[in-house]
Design a protein around this motif. Sequence first.
Motif, short mmCIF file in Angstrom:
data_model
loop_
_atom_site.label_atom_id
_atom_site.label_comp_id
_atom_site.label_asym_id
_atom_site.label_seq_id
_atom_site.Cartn_x
_atom_site.Cartn_y
_atom_site.Cartn_z
N TYR A 1 0.82 -1.22 0.00
CA TYR A 1 0.00 0.00 0.00
C TYR A 1 0.85 1.27 0.00
N ASP A 2 2.09 1.15 -0.48
CA ASP A 2 2.99 2.30 -0.47
C ASP A 2 2.50 3.45 -1.34
N ASP A 3 1.68 3.17 -2.35
CA ASP A 3 1.26 4.20 -3.30
C ASP A 3 -0.16 4.71 -3.04
N ILE A 4 -0.80 4.23 -1.97
CA ILE A 4 -2.16 4.67 -1.65
C ILE A 4 -2.09 5.73 -0.56
N ASP A 5 -2.61 6.93 -0.88
CA ASP A 5 -2.40 8.06 0.02
C ASP A 5 -3.13 7.92 1.34
N GLU A 6 -4.37 7.41 1.34
CA GLU A 6 -5.10 7.34 2.61
C GLU A 6 -6.24 6.33 2.54
N LEU A 7 -6.35 5.53 3.59
CA LEU A 7 -7.47 4.61 3.77
C LEU A 7 -7.97 4.74 5.20
N GLY A 8 -9.26 5.03 5.38
CA GLY A 8 -9.83 5.16 6.71
C GLY A 8 -10.57 3.90 7.12
N TYR A 9 -10.45 3.52 8.38
CA TYR A 9 -11.07 2.29 8.86
C TYR A 9 -12.08 2.53 9.98
N GLY A 10 -12.42 3.79 10.24
CA GLY A 10 -13.45 4.09 11.23
C GLY A 10 -13.00 3.81 12.66
N LEU A 11 -13.98 3.69 13.55
CA LEU A 11 -13.70 3.48 14.96
C LEU A 11 -13.28 2.04 15.22
N MET A 12 -12.13 1.86 15.84
CA MET A 12 -11.60 0.54 16.15
C MET A 12 -11.19 0.46 17.62
N PHE A 13 -11.16 -0.76 18.13
CA PHE A 13 -10.57 -0.98 19.45
C PHE A 13 -9.09 -0.66 19.38
N HIS A 14 -8.59 0.05 20.39
CA HIS A 14 -7.18 0.44 20.43
C HIS A 14 -6.40 -0.41 21.43
N SER A 15 -6.77 -0.33 22.71
CA SER A 15 -5.99 -1.01 23.74
C SER A 15 -6.77 -1.02 25.05
N PHE A 16 -6.23 -1.75 26.01
CA PHE A 16 -6.75 -1.74 27.37
C PHE A 16 -5.90 -0.79 28.22
N ALA A 17 -6.55 -0.11 29.14
CA ALA A 17 -5.86 0.71 30.14
C ALA A 17 -5.85 -0.06 31.44
N TYR A 18 -4.70 -0.68 31.75
CA TYR A 18 -4.58 -1.53 32.93
C TYR A 18 -4.23 -0.71 34.17
N PRO A 19 -4.59 -1.20 35.35
CA PRO A 19 -4.33 -0.45 36.59
C PRO A 19 -2.86 -0.11 36.81
N ASP A 20 -1.95 -1.02 36.44
CA ASP A 20 -0.53 -0.74 36.70
C ASP A 20 0.04 0.31 35.76
#
Length: 248
Positions: free
Chosen positions: A162-181
């Motif tokens: 995908y080196d030649d494709i300027d932009e692709l959007g994927y909407g809202l996605m899960f990112h990560s967990f925020a753990y207590p530590d």
Amino acid sequence: MSSIKPKNSIEFLLTGRNALFTDPITRIGGEKTSYHLPTYEALKGVCKSIYWKPSIIWVVDKVRIINPIRTQTKGMKPIRYHKDGNDLAYYTYLHDVAYQVQAHFEWNLHRPELEADRIDGKHYSIAKRMVDKGGRQDIFLGTRECQGYVEPCEFGSGKGAYDDIDELGYGLMFHSFAYPDETGLDELHSRFWHAVMRFGVIELPKPTDDLQADARNGMPNRFVRAMSAKTFELESNVEPVSQTEASL
């Protein structure tokens, strides 16, 4: 590109026959369909499988998609925990994946009991050796049945699909967990973000220990459940580095 790398940064090629990166909400049962992109939490898990100590926190900076995004659907028989037997379900995996990953570690300031383990150079040297060896623990691409493999690379080298494709959007996605530590709160939260790929590279936003600030910066979160951080003590329930290195 400068050949001088920060003394807390690693770069590696991550490959696998199949991958399954999903929103944790969909993991309860039934059909599972992978995101087209790896999640921050999955890549952070790979970094922790390469090398981890409770005194450091891995931060994934960016990922580059090397192979074309392909999917493969398989009939699976997940275990029914509420009664005997199996169900039949269809899982949609990513197939033949390859990613270049750039990540770095930072000191976990919410672990004051491990301040003596914040030694410049030590963790970096071990992490680099573990990348060369393919990781300290088994590598998984989102789920246990998807085995992954790591090897050293230079981020940005070679040709990507995908080196030649300027932009692709994927909407809202899960990112990560925020753990207590990592937040200092006795709570587990899940973070989300709007994923965008530009010329084959996804710049991953860095989470902080301030969930309200993350939300203001476009990374909303949701409370999952109460959770407490495990307590560690040096040379007690953490194996000394000298002993670990001697066994490799």
